[in-house]
Enzyme design. Structure first.
Site, mmCIF file in Angstrom:
data_model
loop_
_atom_site.group_PDB
_atom_site.id
_atom_site.type_symbol
_atom_site.label_atom_id
_atom_site.label_comp_id
_atom_site.label_asym_id
_atom_site.label_seq_id
_atom_site.Cartn_x
_atom_site.Cartn_y
_atom_site.Cartn_z
ATOM 1 N N ASP A 160 1.168 -1.228 0.194
ATOM 2 C CA ASP A 160 0.482 0.154 -0.101
ATOM 3 C C ASP A 160 1.004 1.565 -0.564
ATOM 4 O OD1 ASP A 160 -2.498 1.541 0.016
ATOM 5 O OD2 ASP A 160 -2.259 1.688 2.255
ATOM 6 N N GLY A 169 -7.563 7.151 7.509
ATOM 7 C CA GLY A 169 -8.380 8.251 8.568
ATOM 8 C C GLY A 169 -9.800 8.514 8.194
ATOM 9 N N GLY A 188 -11.197 4.715 2.813
ATOM 10 C CA GLY A 188 -12.559 3.735 2.604
ATOM 11 C C GLY A 188 -13.273 3.607 4.076
#
Ligand code: 13P
Length: 287
Positions: free
Chosen positions: A84, A178, A209
């Protein structure tokens, strides 16, 4: 089954649903996500930030743990192990460590340099049978030291990057890592639609998300999002369940201090969060 994310995302795109990327931090996290994906017969992407990789002692450890866990738990649904927000060096470390997918986050470079580095990684990933995610624009907020201003992506730059042959593209559309602030303006569906129009069938990725209202998630999927990243929400539910256990004094009863007992409520809470997200994203039964 450890696979690249390419095919699962193409299927998601064609089927109008999204595959969840759930970031992992340790053994409990990984186990909870894998077991839930298997139970719901859903494809899944395990996200590993560079910070989390370091915490788990390195990408080789993560890769070995995930592969062994897939085997020991008899996980038959498609699982991608994905870096990521990778740096250029981090990408090469994960390629070497046996990840099946990487994200190169070149969004903070001038577009020419982002194009050049992404192009190089496209060739390497194709040769290795790995999938590659690229980023244009930036995701607001902070995740493991990766800080973004949250500017919306330029659709023309997205096309330049998509045309290089990446498998998925993260375009900043007002999303934030966040918790979302109270004055958040919402997702820019205008940007999302413009990006998808220029990038054709490219599976788009929605970062940040956690905390996006369900109706916005559904609209984003309708407009072409095929992968949605969730990290903070699992951390919050894990922390809340652990807090409840300790505040109820359960760690002081019998052998409640045993880590297998102490971490169990948090691990169950992650399963519940992952389940809710998979149901919302529409990936249940799509393995
Ligand atoms: P959240 O922490 O906001 O869920 O974002 C996760 C993410 O986008 C990982 O890259």
């Amino acid at each position: 089954m450890l696979v690249s994310a390419k095919e699962m995302l193409q299927k998601a795109k064609a089927g109008h649903y999204a595959v969840g990327q759930f970031n992992i931090n340790n053994l409990e996290w990984t186990k909870s996500v894998l077991l839930t994906a298997q139970e719901l017969n859903s494809p899944v992407i395990l996200g590993v930030s560079e910070g989390a990789g370091k915490y788990m002692t390195g990408f080789k450890t993560v890769s070995a743990m995930v592969k062994a866990m897939i085997d020991e738990l008899n996980i038959t649904v498609p699982v991608a192990l994905h870096l990521d927000h990778g740096t250029y060096d981090g990408c090469y470390k994960c390629i070497e460590a046996g990840f099946s997918s990487i994200m190169f986050d070149g969004s903070h470079y001038p577009i020419e340099e982002n194009v050049e580095k992404t192009k190089e990684l496209v060739a390497v990933c194709k040769e290795k049978g790995m999938s590659l995610e690229a980023e244009v624009g930036s995701i607001g907020g902070e995740e493991d030291g990766v800080i973004g201003a949250g500017e919306c992506a330029d659709p023309n730059e997205c096309k330049m990057i998509a045309d290089l042959g990446v498998d998925m593209l993260a375009a900043g559309i007002g999303n934030i890592h966040g918790k979302y602030p109270a004055n958040w303006q919402g997702l820019s569906f205008e940007t999302l639609a413009a990006v998808q129009q220029l990038t054709g069938e490219m599976p788009l990725v929605l970062h940040g998300g956690t905390g996006i209202p369900d109706d916005m998630i559904k609209k984003a999927i309708d407009l072409g999002v095929s992968k949605i990243n969730v990290n903070t929400e699992c951390q919050l539910t894990f922390a809340a369940a652990t807090r409840e256990y300790i505040e109820a004094g359960k760690d002081l009863q019998g052998k409640g201090y045993d880590p297998r007992k102490l971490l169990a409520p948090g691990a169950e809470a992650i399963k519940q969060t992952v389940k809710e997200k998979m149901e919302l994203f529409g990936s249940v039964g799509k393995a």
